[in-house]
Design a protein around this motif. Structure first.
Motif, PDB file in Angstrom:
ATOM      1  N   VAL A 271       0.862  -1.145   0.127  1.00 15.15           N
ATOM      2  CA  VAL A 271      -0.043   0.298   0.076  1.00 15.15           C
ATOM      3  C   VAL A 271       0.853   1.269   0.083  1.00 15.15           C
ATOM      4  O   VAL A 271       0.754   2.200  -0.818  1.00 15.15           O
ATOM      5  CB  VAL A 271      -1.042  -0.048   1.274  1.00 15.15           C
ATOM      6  CG1 VAL A 271      -1.741   1.499   1.366  1.00 15.15           C
ATOM      7  CG2 VAL A 271      -2.040  -1.192   0.981  1.00 15.15           C
ATOM      8  N   GLN A 272       1.939   1.255   0.993  1.00 15.67           N
ATOM      9  CA  GLN A 272       2.634   2.390   0.815  1.00 15.67           C
ATOM     10  C   GLN A 272       3.513   2.757  -0.167  1.00 15.67           C
ATOM     11  O   GLN A 272       3.875   3.629  -0.488  1.00 15.67           O
ATOM     12  CB  GLN A 272       3.433   2.621   2.433  1.00 15.67           C
ATOM     13  CG  GLN A 272       2.447   2.445   3.529  1.00 15.67           C
ATOM     14  CD  GLN A 272       3.203   2.606   4.864  1.00 15.67           C
ATOM     15  OE1 GLN A 272       4.355   2.992   5.038  1.00 15.67           O
ATOM     16  NE2 GLN A 272       2.802   1.917   5.862  1.00 15.67           N
TER      17      GLN A 272
ATOM     18  N   GLY B  68       3.265   9.605  -5.611  1.00 14.97           N
ATOM     19  CA  GLY B  68       3.286  10.905  -5.051  1.00 14.97           C
ATOM     20  C   GLY B  68       2.353  11.673  -4.040  1.00 14.97           C
ATOM     21  O   GLY B  68       2.322  12.572  -3.586  1.00 14.97           O
ATOM     22  N   GLN B  69       1.739  10.627  -3.428  1.00 15.34           N
ATOM     23  CA  GLN B  69       0.929  11.056  -2.448  1.00 15.34           C
ATOM     24  C   GLN B  69       1.128  11.238  -1.137  1.00 15.34           C
ATOM     25  O   GLN B  69       0.938  10.213   0.059  1.00 15.34           O
ATOM     26  CB  GLN B  69      -0.084   9.876  -2.642  1.00 15.34           C
ATOM     27  CG  GLN B  69      -0.934   9.760  -3.819  1.00 15.34           C
ATOM     28  CD  GLN B  69      -1.769  10.746  -4.485  1.00 15.34           C
ATOM     29  OE1 GLN B  69      -2.341  11.392  -3.469  1.00 15.34           O
ATOM     30  NE2 GLN B  69      -1.814  11.071  -5.623  1.00 15.34           N
ATOM     31  N   THR B  70       1.866  12.218  -0.696  1.00 12.19           N
ATOM     32  CA  THR B  70       2.615  12.429   0.638  1.00 12.19           C
ATOM     33  C   THR B  70       1.392  12.377   1.654  1.00 12.19           C
ATOM     34  O   THR B  70       1.755  11.742   2.518  1.00 12.19           O
ATOM     35  CB  THR B  70       3.356  13.731   0.434  1.00 12.19           C
ATOM     36  OG1 THR B  70       4.051  13.679  -0.657  1.00 12.19           O
ATOM     37  CG2 THR B  70       4.142  14.091   1.781  1.00 12.19           C
ATOM     38  N   GLY B  71       0.390  13.112   1.595  1.00 15.58           N
ATOM     39  CA  GLY B  71      -0.585  13.292   2.577  1.00 15.58           C
ATOM     40  C   GLY B  71      -1.102  11.623   2.805  1.00 15.58           C
ATOM     41  O   GLY B  71      -1.257  11.364   4.054  1.00 15.58           O
ATOM     42  N   TRP B  72      -1.544  11.097   1.792  1.00 17.37           N
ATOM     43  CA  TRP B  72      -1.893   9.605   2.144  1.00 17.37           C
ATOM     44  C   TRP B  72      -1.262   8.835   2.739  1.00 17.37           C
ATOM     45  O   TRP B  72      -1.477   7.833   3.437  1.00 17.37           O
ATOM     46  CB  TRP B  72      -2.566   9.038   0.770  1.00 17.37           C
ATOM     47  CG  TRP B  72      -4.271   9.832   0.460  1.00 17.37           C
ATOM     48  CD1 TRP B  72      -4.289  10.612  -0.439  1.00 17.37           C
ATOM     49  CD2 TRP B  72      -5.267   9.664   1.108  1.00 17.37           C
ATOM     50  NE1 TRP B  72      -5.460  11.038  -0.430  1.00 17.37           N
ATOM     51  CE2 TRP B  72      -6.148  10.489   0.425  1.00 17.37           C
ATOM     52  CE3 TRP B  72      -5.401   8.818   2.423  1.00 17.37           C
ATOM     53  CZ2 TRP B  72      -7.441  10.576   1.055  1.00 17.37           C
ATOM     54  CZ3 TRP B  72      -6.803   8.958   2.719  1.00 17.37           C
ATOM     55  CH2 TRP B  72      -7.666   9.643   2.074  1.00 17.37           C
TER      56      TRP B  72
ATOM     57  N   ARG C   6       0.640   5.304   6.774  1.00 21.30           N
ATOM     58  CA  ARG C   6       1.716   4.913   7.744  1.00 21.30           C
ATOM     59  C   ARG C   6       1.010   4.830   9.275  1.00 21.30           C
ATOM     60  O   ARG C   6       1.347   3.881  10.066  1.00 21.30           O
ATOM     61  CB  ARG C   6       2.895   5.898   7.928  1.00 21.30           C
ATOM     62  CG  ARG C   6       3.807   5.894   8.778  1.00 21.30           C
ATOM     63  CD  ARG C   6       4.904   6.559   8.711  1.00 21.30           C
ATOM     64  NE  ARG C   6       6.054   6.579   9.671  1.00 21.30           N
ATOM     65  CZ  ARG C   6       7.241   6.999   9.538  1.00 21.30           C
ATOM     66  NH1 ARG C   6       7.512   7.739   8.607  1.00 21.30           N
ATOM     67  NH2 ARG C   6       7.841   7.043  10.669  1.00 21.30           N
ATOM     68  N   ILE C   7       0.289   5.766   9.539  1.00 23.30           N
ATOM     69  CA  ILE C   7      -0.467   5.677  10.788  1.00 23.30           C
ATOM     70  C   ILE C   7      -1.523   4.767  11.242  1.00 23.30           C
ATOM     71  O   ILE C   7      -1.751   3.899  11.959  1.00 23.30           O
ATOM     72  CB  ILE C   7      -0.863   7.032  11.386  1.00 23.30           C
ATOM     73  CG1 ILE C   7       0.243   8.322  11.425  1.00 23.30           C
ATOM     74  CG2 ILE C   7      -1.655   7.060  12.594  1.00 23.30           C
ATOM     75  CD1 ILE C   7      -0.246   9.537  11.389  1.00 23.30           C
ATOM     76  N   GLY C   8      -2.164   4.841  10.177  1.00 20.17           N
ATOM     77  CA  GLY C   8      -3.343   3.496  10.291  1.00 20.17           C
ATOM     78  C   GLY C   8      -3.003   2.119  10.121  1.00 20.17           C
ATOM     79  O   GLY C   8      -3.638   1.253  10.763  1.00 20.17           O
TER      80      GLY C   8
END
Length: 221
Positions: A175-176, A183-187, A192-194
């Protein structure tokens, strides 16, 4: 007749000690729910500041926030090990992002560590030395047993637990890495947290089941 002293304390055997220590849970070791929430703050701060003020400011803020978490835990007389580990991780990630000049590279260490962990766990199952079983054998109260792998029931349970870790690390990587390539930095921050402690908690339930099964079988023998 002499009366008994009013200040005489009950025998320790008649009254359980209220201060008896117990083994802290995994959640308590990482600082409880508040610790999990605070651990996500440096990553969110990095993404937000990068979008507003650029990479250099984001790196500085992420490090400052991580240092602040260490200081806060110290002032509250809480274990600082989780915060120090987080500071090291943020320092490594931020350093790579700064040197390469890419904000997305902040997430590269975590992505590749997930891949390496998935590979290591898979190999351990293939060679009949599941990593969960190896760790259990090293930590067992009766001492390591060189013949622990002859117990097919326990090894099978440890295989399942180790494969749960393979699924966890593999999902994190797939996924990451996909978000990183896009280039989806926000997602990436959200993923990473979820996919951090929540998924780890599910995998640890399987590990706990395997360990209990092995311990119960050992106790019957």
């Amino acid at each position: 007749m002499t009366e008994p002293c009013a200040s005489e304390q009950p025998c320790a055997s008649e009254q359980p000690c209220a201060s008896e220590e117990r083994e802290p849970t995994i959640l308590e070791r990482v600082g409880g729910v508040s610790g999990l929430v605070l651990a996500a703050v440096p990553t969110f701060a990095y993404v937000i500041v990068d979008a507003v003020a650029g990479l250099t400011a984001a790196v500085v803020i992420a490090l400052v926030v991580s240092l602040g978490l260490v200081a806060m835990r110290r002032l509250r007389n809480e274990p600082i090990q989780p915060a120090v580990s987080g500071l090291i991780g943020v320092g490594l990630a931020a350093g790579i992002a700064y040197v390469t000049g890419s904000a997305d590279n902040y997430f590269l260490p975590g992505i590749w560590i997930s891949l390496l962990c998935a590979i290591a766990c898979t190999v351990s199952v293939l060679v009949r030395r599941p990593v969960v079983g190896v760790i259990w054998n090293l930590l067992r109260s009766s001492g390591p047993d060189p013949n622990w792998r002859t117990d097919t029931t326990a090894v099978r349970a440890f295989d399942i637990a180790t494969l749960a870790l393979v699924a966890l690390f593999g999902a994190r990587f797939v996924v990451q890495q996909w978000l990183y390539d896009g280039g989806q930095t926000g997602w990436l921050a959200v993923a990473r947290i979820g996919m951090g402690y929540p998924l780890l908690g599910i995998a640890l339930l399987v590990v706990f089941w395997a360990v209990r099964r092995a311990n119960a079988k050992e106790a019957r023998e």
